[in-house]
Design an enzyme around this catalytic site. Sequence first.
Site, PDB file in Angstrom:
ATOM      1  N   ASP A  19       5.500  -0.800   0.753  1.00 46.69           N
ATOM      2  CA  ASP A  19       5.394   0.520   0.088  1.00 46.69           C
ATOM      3  C   ASP A  19       6.290   0.347  -1.174  1.00 46.69           C
ATOM      4  O   ASP A  19       7.166  -0.295  -1.462  1.00 46.69           O
ATOM      5  CB  ASP A  19       6.230   1.593   0.932  1.00 46.69           C
ATOM      6  CG  ASP A  19       6.044   3.096   0.713  1.00 46.69           C
ATOM      7  OD1 ASP A  19       5.251   3.334  -0.362  1.00 46.69           O
ATOM      8  OD2 ASP A  19       6.687   3.823   1.306  1.00 46.69           O
ATOM      9  N   ASN A  67      -4.712   7.226   3.529  1.00 41.10           N
ATOM     10  CA  ASN A  67      -4.595   6.858   2.212  1.00 41.10           C
ATOM     11  C   ASN A  67      -5.898   7.515   1.562  1.00 41.10           C
ATOM     12  O   ASN A  67      -5.735   7.422   0.170  1.00 41.10           O
ATOM     13  CB  ASN A  67      -4.573   5.385   1.841  1.00 41.10           C
ATOM     14  CG  ASN A  67      -3.045   4.837   2.116  1.00 41.10           C
ATOM     15  OD1 ASN A  67      -2.934   3.610   2.608  1.00 41.10           O
ATOM     16  ND2 ASN A  67      -1.950   5.779   1.956  1.00 41.10           N
TER      17      ASN A  67
HETATM   18  C1  FPP Z   1       1.960   1.399  -1.153  1.00 44.63           C
HETATM   19  O1  FPP Z   1       2.401   1.794  -2.238  1.00 44.63           O
HETATM   20  C2  FPP Z   1       0.768   0.626  -1.195  1.00 44.63           C
HETATM   21  C3  FPP Z   1      -0.389   0.730  -0.954  1.00 44.63           C
HETATM   22  C4  FPP Z   1      -0.889   2.090  -0.376  1.00 44.63           C
HETATM   23  C5  FPP Z   1      -1.459  -0.020  -1.247  1.00 44.63           C
HETATM   24  C6  FPP Z   1      -1.181  -1.429  -0.890  1.00 44.63           C
HETATM   25  C7  FPP Z   1      -2.038  -2.552  -1.635  1.00 44.63           C
HETATM   26  C8  FPP Z   1      -1.421  -3.491  -2.117  1.00 44.63           C
HETATM   27  C9  FPP Z   1      -0.282  -3.897  -1.880  1.00 44.63           C
HETATM   28  C10 FPP Z   1      -2.414  -4.180  -2.911  1.00 44.63           C
HETATM   29  C11 FPP Z   1      -2.431  -5.693  -2.298  1.00 44.63           C
HETATM   30  C12 FPP Z   1      -3.107  -5.762  -1.080  1.00 44.63           C
HETATM   31  C13 FPP Z   1      -4.011  -6.873  -0.574  1.00 44.63           C
HETATM   32  C14 FPP Z   1      -4.422  -7.216   0.808  1.00 44.63           C
HETATM   33  C15 FPP Z   1      -4.551  -7.708  -1.951  1.00 44.63           C
HETATM   34  P1  FPP Z   1       2.614   3.383  -2.554  1.00 44.63           P
HETATM   35  O2  FPP Z   1       1.213   3.559  -3.564  1.00 44.63           O
HETATM   36  O3  FPP Z   1       2.400   4.173  -1.294  1.00 44.63           O
HETATM   37  O4  FPP Z   1       3.650   3.672  -3.461  1.00 44.63           O
HETATM   38  P2  FPP Z   1       4.828   4.891  -3.657  1.00 44.63           P
HETATM   39  O5  FPP Z   1       5.214   4.990  -2.407  1.00 44.63           O
HETATM   40  O6  FPP Z   1       5.702   4.403  -4.653  1.00 44.63           O
HETATM   41  O7  FPP Z   1       3.770   5.851  -4.078  1.00 44.63           O
END
Ligand code: FPP
Length: 241
Positions: A19, A67
């Site tokens: 996260d 998501n």
């Molecule tokens: C959470 O951060 C992240 C996600 C929902 C997407 C995860 C994707 C990756 C880490 C890309 C890499 C993965 C692979 C397998 C290539 P957030 O967007 O929820 O952050 P925030 O809470 O700060 O908004």
Amino acid sequence: MPKDADANTAPAHVAIIMDGNGRWAVQRGRPRLFGHHAGARRVKEIVKACPDLGVKYLTIFAFSTENWKRTQTEVAGIMSLFRIYLEREAEELFKSGVCVRFIGDRIRLDDKLVSLMDELELRTAQNDRVHLTVALNYGGRDEVTRAAKRLAYEVEQGRLTHNDVDAETLAQFLDTHVLPDPDLVIRTSGEARISNFLLWQSAYAEYEFVDTLWPDFTPNEFAKVLQGFGKRERRFGAIRA
Ligand code: FPP
């Protein structure tokens, strides 16, 4: 590369809720997708660190069933990042002995992405150095619901009876049926919730919530969290010996 954690006490299976990508990007005045790209680079480093740290199974929460509620631009950007990443990293994952699996419902994912996932699973199926499981369009409730539905179908077809339904049988219908339960679940970015991740499998997992945003979570910090795990006493519902 961090020094190895105590191999005797290292958790065999670590699951991570990655996260904080969005906030990491916003802090830098960049679009959220910039953070997801940085997050993907971090995934690579953490996977590489696993063998030295004694971690045999790593499961990462890449995209949840919730998501899809994000903007169309962000969802499309994350999906294209997955495609790029799977294409670009397939060879290295294979060569470095990583066995890759995907959990989650593939029904909503695009055909091109699903075929890349299938190819990578097939290509790396014999690898055994690290087992990387990527949760993609994954939700714990969705997984248990799908398992229950398939179990009900088996009963309907007369291959099982209701008396066969116990925890062990149900677990065989989960996406994770070939994996051990996680020993440790880590969530980055300071949020202390599990967000529908591995609900069934984490019944006895230890949890670690760290403030670091995912793109800043280094292999060294990973090693420190694992060292902390080694000091915990796990009783699985029993009393102290
Ligand atoms: C959470 O951060 C992240 C996600 C929902 C997407 C995860 C994707 C990756 C880490 C890309 C890499 C993965 C692979 C397998 C290539 P957030 O967007 O929820 O952050 P925030 O809470 O700060 O908004």
